[in-house]
Design an enzyme around this catalytic site. Structure first.
Site, PDB file in Angstrom:
ATOM      1  N   HIS A  25      54.863  51.652  43.523  1.00 13.54           N
ATOM      2  CA  HIS A  25      55.589  52.719  42.840  1.00 13.54           C
ATOM      3  C   HIS A  25      56.906  52.943  43.548  1.00 13.54           C
ATOM      4  O   HIS A  25      57.016  52.771  44.747  1.00 13.54           O
ATOM      5  CB  HIS A  25      54.767  54.023  42.876  1.00 13.54           C
ATOM      6  CG  HIS A  25      55.210  55.016  41.857  1.00 13.54           C
ATOM      7  ND1 HIS A  25      56.248  55.874  42.085  1.00 13.54           N
ATOM      8  CD2 HIS A  25      54.779  55.251  40.604  1.00 13.54           C
ATOM      9  CE1 HIS A  25      56.429  56.625  41.014  1.00 13.54           C
ATOM     10  NE2 HIS A  25      55.546  56.270  40.095  1.00 13.54           N
ATOM     11  N   HIS A  67      57.563  49.648  33.930  1.00 16.46           N
ATOM     12  CA  HIS A  67      57.435  51.100  33.724  1.00 16.46           C
ATOM     13  C   HIS A  67      56.208  51.356  32.849  1.00 16.46           C
ATOM     14  O   HIS A  67      55.094  51.023  33.222  1.00 16.46           O
ATOM     15  CB  HIS A  67      58.748  51.611  33.116  1.00 16.46           C
ATOM     16  CG  HIS A  67      58.906  53.091  33.032  1.00 16.46           C
ATOM     17  ND1 HIS A  67      58.130  53.994  33.692  1.00 16.46           N
ATOM     18  CD2 HIS A  67      59.810  53.830  32.328  1.00 16.46           C
ATOM     19  CE1 HIS A  67      58.531  55.226  33.407  1.00 16.46           C
ATOM     20  NE2 HIS A  67      59.548  55.165  32.573  1.00 16.46           N
ATOM     21  N   ASP A  77      49.030  53.652  35.927  1.00 21.41           N
ATOM     22  CA  ASP A  77      48.748  52.667  34.878  1.00 21.41           C
ATOM     23  C   ASP A  77      47.520  51.824  35.171  1.00 21.41           C
ATOM     24  O   ASP A  77      47.023  51.114  34.301  1.00 21.41           O
ATOM     25  CB  ASP A  77      49.954  51.734  34.722  1.00 21.41           C
ATOM     26  CG  ASP A  77      51.141  52.503  34.199  1.00 21.41           C
ATOM     27  OD1 ASP A  77      52.142  52.621  34.931  1.00 21.41           O
ATOM     28  OD2 ASP A  77      51.040  53.043  33.088  1.00 21.41           O
TER      29      ASP A  77
HETATM   30  C1  SDX Z   1      55.222  53.850  36.188  1.00 20.71           C
HETATM   31  O1  SDX Z   1      59.067  56.113  38.294  1.00 20.71           O
HETATM   32  C2  SDX Z   1      57.988  56.608  37.838  1.00 20.71           C
HETATM   33  O2  SDX Z   1      57.652  57.735  38.114  1.00 20.71           O
HETATM   34  C3  SDX Z   1      57.202  55.702  36.915  1.00 20.71           C
HETATM   35  C4  SDX Z   1      55.864  56.237  36.481  1.00 20.71           C
HETATM   36  C5  SDX Z   1      56.022  57.440  35.589  1.00 20.71           C
HETATM   37  O3  SDX Z   1      55.069  58.197  35.484  1.00 20.71           O
HETATM   38  O4  SDX Z   1      57.077  57.510  34.897  1.00 20.71           O
HETATM   39  O5  SDX Z   1      55.086  56.579  37.585  1.00 20.71           O
HETATM   40  C6  SDX Z   1      55.099  55.218  35.645  1.00 20.71           C
HETATM   41  O6  SDX Z   1      56.084  53.145  35.726  1.00 20.71           O
HETATM   42  C7  SDX Z   1      54.314  53.373  37.304  1.00 20.71           C
HETATM   43  C8  SDX Z   1      54.667  51.936  37.819  1.00 20.71           C
HETATM   44  C9  SDX Z   1      54.069  50.941  36.811  1.00 20.71           C
HETATM   45  N1  SDX Z   1      54.546  49.600  37.126  1.00 20.71           N
HETATM   46  C10 SDX Z   1      53.683  48.650  37.579  1.00 20.71           C
HETATM   47  O7  SDX Z   1      52.518  48.877  37.899  1.00 20.71           O
HETATM   48  C11 SDX Z   1      54.300  47.262  37.671  1.00 20.71           C
HETATM   49  C12 SDX Z   1      53.922  46.629  39.027  1.00 20.71           C
HETATM   50  N2  SDX Z   1      54.614  47.393  40.073  1.00 20.71           N
HETATM   51  C13 SDX Z   1      55.876  46.799  40.535  1.00 20.71           C
HETATM   52  O8  SDX Z   1      56.642  46.216  39.512  1.00 20.71           O
HETATM   53  C14 SDX Z   1      56.621  47.760  41.461  1.00 20.71           C
HETATM   54  O9  SDX Z   1      55.729  48.302  42.341  1.00 20.71           O
HETATM   55  C15 SDX Z   1      57.418  48.884  40.869  1.00 20.71           C
HETATM   56  C16 SDX Z   1      58.355  48.431  39.804  1.00 20.71           C
HETATM   57  C17 SDX Z   1      56.509  49.927  40.318  1.00 20.71           C
HETATM   58  C18 SDX Z   1      58.220  49.502  42.004  1.00 20.71           C
HETATM   59  O10 SDX Z   1      59.201  48.563  42.340  1.00 20.71           O
HETATM   60  P1  SDX Z   1      59.869  48.553  43.759  1.00 20.71           P
HETATM   61  O11 SDX Z   1      60.249  49.955  44.149  1.00 20.71           O
HETATM   62  O12 SDX Z   1      60.923  47.507  43.817  1.00 20.71           O
HETATM   63  O13 SDX Z   1      58.660  48.111  44.641  1.00 20.71           O
HETATM   64  P2  SDX Z   1      58.188  48.766  45.930  1.00 20.71           P
HETATM   65  O14 SDX Z   1      59.286  49.479  46.653  1.00 20.71           O
HETATM   66  O15 SDX Z   1      56.968  49.514  45.596  1.00 20.71           O
HETATM   67  O16 SDX Z   1      57.893  47.413  46.711  1.00 20.71           O
HETATM   68  C19 SDX Z   1      57.860  47.326  48.071  1.00 20.71           C
HETATM   69  C20 SDX Z   1      57.466  45.902  48.331  1.00 20.71           C
HETATM   70  C21 SDX Z   1      58.444  44.878  47.751  1.00 20.71           C
HETATM   71  O17 SDX Z   1      58.404  43.810  48.678  1.00 20.71           O
HETATM   72  P3  SDX Z   1      59.690  43.597  49.631  1.00 20.71           P
HETATM   73  O18 SDX Z   1      60.834  43.273  48.692  1.00 20.71           O
HETATM   74  O19 SDX Z   1      59.874  44.914  50.366  1.00 20.71           O
HETATM   75  O20 SDX Z   1      59.283  42.410  50.507  1.00 20.71           O
HETATM   76  O21 SDX Z   1      56.204  45.572  47.733  1.00 20.71           O
HETATM   77  C22 SDX Z   1      56.357  44.504  46.803  1.00 20.71           C
HETATM   78  C23 SDX Z   1      57.830  44.390  46.471  1.00 20.71           C
HETATM   79  O22 SDX Z   1      58.140  43.029  46.209  1.00 20.71           O
HETATM   80  N3  SDX Z   1      55.641  44.890  45.599  1.00 20.71           N
HETATM   81  C24 SDX Z   1      54.557  44.264  45.102  1.00 20.71           C
HETATM   82  C25 SDX Z   1      54.166  45.044  44.000  1.00 20.71           C
HETATM   83  N4  SDX Z   1      54.984  46.086  43.862  1.00 20.71           N
HETATM   84  C26 SDX Z   1      55.904  45.984  44.838  1.00 20.71           C
HETATM   85  N5  SDX Z   1      53.909  43.136  45.470  1.00 20.71           N
HETATM   86  C27 SDX Z   1      52.836  42.797  44.715  1.00 20.71           C
HETATM   87  N6  SDX Z   1      52.392  43.501  43.636  1.00 20.71           N
HETATM   88  C28 SDX Z   1      53.026  44.631  43.264  1.00 20.71           C
HETATM   89  N7  SDX Z   1      52.586  45.350  42.207  1.00 20.71           N
END
Ligand code: SDX
Length: 392
Positions: free
Chosen positions: A270, A229, A328
């Protein structure tokens, strides 16, 4: 008049609550506060105007804005006894650990803003939180670098004041750059609210029990700290430093694609946006402006970041999974260029998100929401009799 958004029935059943504050369309990359697009607010408004909008649902008139800015200014100092609270931490304490502690501790100082059923109390606690977060954040930074605390100044605007409290010392006045102060203000606006993200939902759930606003916000700060997050901006810089050179990018991109490798590209993906995070676009422009002003456009980390973004927009893995740069991704590069240490990045996110947290908290209280009580699907054992120790 304002149109109304309509939702398909399937979505309605998953919604945690109703809210008028912020609208996100993840598929189209749209973010509106009170109906105003985030791009326009970031480029044409300022942070305190956006705070007013989130709380009241309308942009302030000139008179309302002047009175609001004056009120915030008059509450930027914290009780001087707070200073001794800081001294209880080890010097190497993470500033987020300090912020969790001192914000919760505000409930021990401001007894005239704890009655959440009293609208006046809710208003003054909102003013105090917006006004005091920069002061507390700067104190956490000064404590970590062993420099004396710098008091807020009433002749500076919100973002200038924060930069001055961060970087001024008794030895010489800090020369405030209007470009950096404007960039800081934009970063606060871009973080101001984001509907039911993890930390805002935490504040709403904590607040729904009737606890005081300072304790509810401290709970939100704790949730924001996580690397998935708000902690992601710090994790982005750690990742860029670990990559170190453009020649190693492909190695890390391969790790990000490898399902058996827990490594994820920080700053990408996201829960809601399956398109470009509109905030990331503004953040990227701001990064170019700030690094240009500072003569850092050849910053090696910025070059790695731009190459990673290009890959994320072209590589089929990221395109198929709709992993775009999020808010971010660029913020950390700007903050680093401004001389802010990575340990303070999530604190900056918390400063920006404070008005969003308290606006949602106030909306929930004003709507007389009942105590939050998420339900579950139980998957444990069915009922059975106790087994005495000598039978186990
Ligand atoms: C914020 O919710 C909000 O609004 C948050 C926020 C706010 O303003 O409050 O916007 C702020 O927290 C932004 C996010 C910051 N976090 C990061 O940048 C950390 C890296 N991102 C990941 O941890 C992830 O993308 C999340 C946690 C943000 C989202 O998690 P999800 O929903 O489980 O991931 P997704 O649905 O986007 O993923 C789809 C696929 C998955 O693969 P499958 O399981 O479908 O095979 O994409 C993969 C994930 O494994 N994936 C990634 C990835 N993020 C998701 N692979 C590589 N690198 C990544 N960053």
């Amino acid at each position: 008049g304002q149109g109304m958004f309509t939702y398909d029935p399937g979505f309605v059943s998953t919604a945690a609550c109703e809210s008028k504050i912020t609208y996100i369309d993840g598929g189209k990359g749209v973010l509106l506060h009170g109906g105003y697009p985030i791009e326009q607010l970031a480029n044409e408004s300022d942070f305190l105007e956006t705070c007013w909008l989130l709380w009241n649902g309308e942009l302030p008139t000139a008179a309302e804005k002047e009175a609001f800015v004056e009120k915030i200014t008059m509450h930027t100092m914290v009780h001087d006894q707070m200073a001794s609270f800081f001294k209880g931490f080890r010097r190497d304490a993470h500033p987020m650990a300090i912020l969790c502690g001192v914000v919760g501790a505000l409930s021990a100082f401001y007894h005239d803003s704890l009655d959440i059923t009293n609208e006046k109390h809710r208003n003054i606690s909102a003013i105090r939180l917006i006004a005091k977060m920069p002061t507390l954040a700067a104190m956490a930074y000064k404590f970590s670098v062993g420099q004396p605390f710098v008091y807020p100044r009433n002749d500076l605007n919100y973002s200038e004041n924060f930069l001055n409290m961060m970087f001024s010392t008794p030895c010489e006045d800090y020369q405030i750059s209007p470009t950096l102060a404007k960039a800081m203000d934009k970063i606060f606006i871009l973080h101001a609210d984001h509907e039911q993200n993890a930390s805002t939902s935490t504040v709403r759930l904590a607040g729904s029990t009737g606890t005081n606003p300072f304790a509810a916000i401290a709970a939100g700060i704790s949730a924001l700290w996580g690397p998935s997050h708000g902690g992601a901006n710090e994790a982005v810089l750690d990742m860029l430093n670990e990559i170190g050179d453009e020649s190693r990018i492909d190695e890390f991109v391969a790790k990000a694609k490898d399902k058996n490798d827990p490594f994820r590209l920080m700053g990408f993906g996201h829960r809601v946006y399956k398109n470009f995070d509109p905030r990331a676009k503004v953040m990227k422009q701001t990064a170019d402006e700030v690094l240009g002003e500072l003569g850092l456009d050849n910053d090696p980390l910025l070059k790695i970041a731009k190459r990673l973004e290009q890959i994320a927009l072209e590589d089929e893995y990221f395109v198929e999974k709709k992993l775009y740069p999020n808010v971010d991704f660029y913020s950390g590069i700007i903050l680093k260029a401004m001389g802010i240490p990575t340990s303070m990045f999530t604190v900056i996110f918390a400063l920006g998100r404070t008005p969003g947290w308290i606006a949602h908290w106030n909306e929930m209280i004003a709507d007389n929401s009942r105590i939050g009580r998420p339900r579950q699907l139980y998957t444990g054992p069915t009922q059975r009799d106790f087994t005495p120790l000598d039978k186990r």
